[in-house]
Enzyme design. Sequence first.
Site, short mmCIF file in Angstrom:
data_model
loop_
_atom_site.label_atom_id
_atom_site.label_comp_id
_atom_site.label_asym_id
_atom_site.label_seq_id
_atom_site.Cartn_x
_atom_site.Cartn_y
_atom_site.Cartn_z
N TYR A 53 -3.15 5.98 1.91
CA TYR A 53 -4.42 5.47 1.41
C TYR A 53 -4.77 6.03 0.03
O TYR A 53 -5.65 5.50 -0.66
CB TYR A 53 -5.58 5.82 2.36
CG TYR A 53 -5.45 5.31 3.77
CD1 TYR A 53 -4.45 4.40 4.14
CD2 TYR A 53 -6.34 5.74 4.74
CE1 TYR A 53 -4.35 3.96 5.45
CE2 TYR A 53 -6.25 5.30 6.05
CZ TYR A 53 -5.24 4.42 6.40
OH TYR A 53 -5.15 3.99 7.70
N HIS A 111 2.49 7.52 10.88
CA HIS A 111 1.73 6.33 10.48
C HIS A 111 2.34 5.03 11.01
O HIS A 111 1.62 4.07 11.28
CB HIS A 111 1.64 6.28 8.94
CG HIS A 111 0.53 5.44 8.42
ND1 HIS A 111 -0.05 5.64 7.19
CD2 HIS A 111 -0.12 4.38 8.95
CE1 HIS A 111 -1.00 4.76 6.99
NE2 HIS A 111 -1.06 3.97 8.03
#
Length: 286
Positions: A53, A111
């Site tokens: 991110y 992730h």
Amino acid sequence: MASPFTLQTTVKLNSGYEMPIVGLGVFENDHCIPACSAALKHGYRHIDTAEYYRNEVDVGRAVRESGIPREEIFVTTKIYHPDHGYESTFSHVENSLAKLQISYIDLYLIHSPLSGREKRLQTYRALLAKRDAGVIRSVGVSNYMNGLPSTDSGVHHLEEIREAELETPAVNQIELHPFCQQRPIVAYCKDHGIIIQAYSPLIRGDFSHPVIQDVSKSSGKSPAQVLVRWSLQKGYVPLPKSSQPNRVIDNARVFDFELSDEEMTKLDGLDKGRNGCVTWNPVDAP
């Protein structure tokens, strides 16, 4: 009837630590600090970020500037699949700690499963080692998803951890909302004591379906509040996101009402399986 829960109500992970039952997601948030600051000011105690991110620095700053004791805020971050591997994971955990400027990370997730079995397990072992070293408190996975019609295609990613005789993940963070309910993987996680975090619980802001509009009217709540409440009543930990502080606050005003059985049944009936996903579904990863 109003719910007895609040933003600071927690669920106990299999690691022994407590995690707040609602978190703020910050993916693709160009106004991360104002959103995090508003969230923390108005009761949130759980923020979900990731290296991918590129806002760990902003999250760390918001946490430090909030004035809230560090131990009262639950911070999650993640390692993305191109960075998987044992030594690489050690390095990336240290990178996250440096960017966040905190001494420990509450929850560190793999992730996605796209690196392949060997690297997934290397990464998981490395995260457990960093947990044992005291810089991570709980270890989990993300996007270990199910997908339809192949009802076991995501479960094998979790099964390989069990088959390697490694500890069960504390969390599996997957896309979950009425259109994408991933029921087989949800059942697997519940059977094995894995807490389910729901990302994209707001369906990326698409509230146009008549059933969502009808439940919004019947409950007297916004569509976003209805969707967060649905997630809570299913037993998930939703991670609603917004870059706008007022929406961050409104999204969490979900503890003064409950959806009726009829309203929940209507929303449950919207499931489209894999076709209902609005993000991605890496269930075919080998």
